[in-house]
Write an enzyme that holds these catalytic residues in place. Structure first.
Site, short mmCIF file in Angstrom:
data_model
loop_
_atom_site.label_atom_id
_atom_site.label_comp_id
_atom_site.label_asym_id
_atom_site.label_seq_id
_atom_site.Cartn_x
_atom_site.Cartn_y
_atom_site.Cartn_z
N ARG A 1 41.41 -24.52 -34.11
CA ARG A 1 40.09 -24.43 -34.16
C ARG A 1 39.36 -23.79 -35.02
O ARG A 1 38.28 -24.26 -35.55
CB ARG A 1 39.67 -24.38 -32.64
CG ARG A 1 39.89 -25.23 -31.51
CD ARG A 1 39.88 -24.91 -30.20
NE ARG A 1 40.21 -25.86 -28.88
CZ ARG A 1 40.20 -25.78 -27.97
NH1 ARG A 1 40.38 -24.41 -27.52
NH2 ARG A 1 40.46 -26.73 -26.91
N HIS B 1 44.41 -16.08 -24.70
CA HIS B 1 43.99 -17.49 -25.00
C HIS B 1 42.79 -17.72 -23.88
O HIS B 1 43.07 -18.18 -23.06
CB HIS B 1 44.92 -18.52 -25.02
CG HIS B 1 44.56 -19.88 -24.72
ND1 HIS B 1 43.64 -20.45 -25.68
CD2 HIS B 1 44.50 -20.78 -23.82
CE1 HIS B 1 43.60 -21.71 -25.57
NE2 HIS B 1 43.90 -22.06 -24.42
N GLY C 1 51.56 -33.47 -21.59
CA GLY C 1 53.10 -33.93 -21.74
C GLY C 1 52.84 -35.38 -22.21
O GLY C 1 53.81 -35.62 -23.19
N ALA D 1 54.68 -35.43 -17.10
CA ALA D 1 53.75 -36.58 -16.85
C ALA D 1 52.20 -36.29 -16.80
O ALA D 1 51.55 -37.30 -16.73
CB ALA D 1 54.16 -37.27 -15.46
N GLY D 2 51.92 -35.04 -17.28
CA GLY D 2 50.49 -34.72 -17.27
C GLY D 2 49.87 -35.04 -18.58
O GLY D 2 50.67 -35.71 -19.55
N ASN E 1 49.36 -19.59 -10.06
CA ASN E 1 50.13 -19.51 -11.27
C ASN E 1 51.43 -18.36 -11.38
O ASN E 1 52.45 -18.84 -11.91
CB ASN E 1 49.37 -19.51 -12.54
CG ASN E 1 48.84 -20.97 -12.80
OD1 ASN E 1 49.54 -21.90 -12.86
ND2 ASN E 1 47.42 -21.14 -12.83
N ARG F 1 39.13 -16.90 -10.26
CA ARG F 1 40.06 -16.48 -11.46
C ARG F 1 41.26 -15.81 -10.88
O ARG F 1 42.50 -16.23 -11.33
CB ARG F 1 39.62 -15.88 -12.53
CG ARG F 1 40.26 -15.59 -13.72
CD ARG F 1 39.74 -15.28 -15.07
NE ARG F 1 40.81 -14.94 -16.03
CZ ARG F 1 41.12 -15.82 -17.08
NH1 ARG F 1 40.59 -17.12 -16.65
NH2 ARG F 1 42.06 -15.56 -17.97
#
Length: 328
Positions: free
Chosen positions: A164, A189, A17, A13-14, A107, A100
């Site tokens: 990109r 990334h 997403g 739902a982000g 995570n 960081r």
């Protein structure tokens, strides 16, 4: 009609997403003849589950002919049950004052659990793409947490960097992106990744020869691609969501349906190529066929390129050592 493919999406739902699900359901990722069942995971909090319900209502209201079913859940084992493809989009964003390393650890917890759930209930040949940042290290953690699955099943998204870079080259040359081939993006990334057009061609002619400007490469091209995400946040007030979703669709489509010999960039566990230690989740140029990717081998790496590759590898090694104690 083909049998439906089960596709899990986390963080469903982000922003990403929301930009992703309608395109998957319309057949843009797996083909216009391939039905899908969406298995959607969101956080076990009321607001997230309510938002997920709203997104599922909208998906119903599109009446997509290829959408063969949907599940919405806060349980990873329900979301990942028998899935063929898993897009791990949800991750902990960096909050104010967050270092960081704090982000890495927050995570690590999420991706250890998701890797374990995939290990337990997903199809044995599941294709996993980690989109949530730090994507390479999150993919590494998920891979290490799924000992019964082939490490090659786990990939990280560098396709946004690749796309990109394509777009910057297209603008510089005044040529359409469709004619550009053999672009590589190496590494993490993150702003350290190295977009490399030394082998690239536009309509068959060498891009390196056409641009012939090492100063532009070092001081404009590489930093523009590396810092593009930050530039979008600056301009939009939100991070790049639609372009990230588009890159995820490109990545999975090419992995499943093949690239017909064309190079694309994927973050994959290294097999030792180019001196990258085995198992490091690293961006390489690859080709794909029959659902499998192959790293493009034996490209010459000059001193300029080696310096960039060493730098992005050092960052990945540092991230890896920051979570090593959690992985046993």
């Amino acid at each position: 009609m083909k049998a439906p493919v089960r596709v899990a999406v986390t963080g469903a739902a982000g922003q990403i997403g929301y930009a992703l699900l309608f395109r998957i359901a319309s057949g843009e990722m797996l083909g216009k003849d391939q039905p899908v069942i969406l298995q959607l995971l969101e956080l076990p909090i009321e607001k997230a589950q309510a938002a997920l319900k709203g997104v599922m209502m909208e998906l119903e209201d599109c009446a997509f002919p290829l959408l063969a079913g949907m599940v919405g859940t806060d349980d990873a084992e329900v979301a990942f049950k028998d899935v063929d493809v898993a897009l791990l989009v949800g991750s902990r964003p960096r909050g104010p004052g967050m270092e960081r390393k704090d982000l890495l650890l927050a995570n690590a917890e999420i991706f250890t659990a998701q890797g374990a759930a995939l290990n337990k209930v997903a199809k044995r040949d599941v294709k996993v793409l980690v989109v949530g940042n730090p994507a390479n290290t999150n993919a590494y953690i998920a891979m290490k947490s799924a000992p019964d699955l082939d490490p090659k099943n786990f990939t990280a998204m560098l396709r946004l960097d690749h796309n990109r870079a394509l777009s910057q080259l297209s603008a510089k040359l005044g040529k359409p992106v469709a004619g550009i081939e053999k672009l590589a993006v190496w590494g993490n990334h993150s702003p350290t990744m190295y977009p490399d057009y030394r082998f690239a061609t536009a309509d068959g002619a060498s891009i390196g020869d056409a641009i012939n400007d090492q100063e532009w490469n070092a001081s404009t091209f590489i930093p523009t691609v590396g810092k593009r995400g930050a530039a979008i946040i600056e301009a939009r007030g939100l991070s790049s969501a639609a372009s990230a979703a588009n890159a995820a669709i490109d990545h999975i489509r090419d992995w499943v349906l093949g690239t017909s010999g064309k190079w694309v960039t994927m973050g994959v566990p290294s097999d030792g190529s180019y001196g990258i230690p085995e198992g490091v989740m690293f961006g390489f140029p690859v080709t794909t066929e029959n659902g499998k990717y192959t790293i493009v081998k034996d490209l010459p790496i000059d001193d300029f390129s080696q310096k960039y590759i060493d730098k992005t590898l050092a960052e990945l090694e540092e991230e890896r050592s920051g979570v090593a104690h959690l992985l046993g």
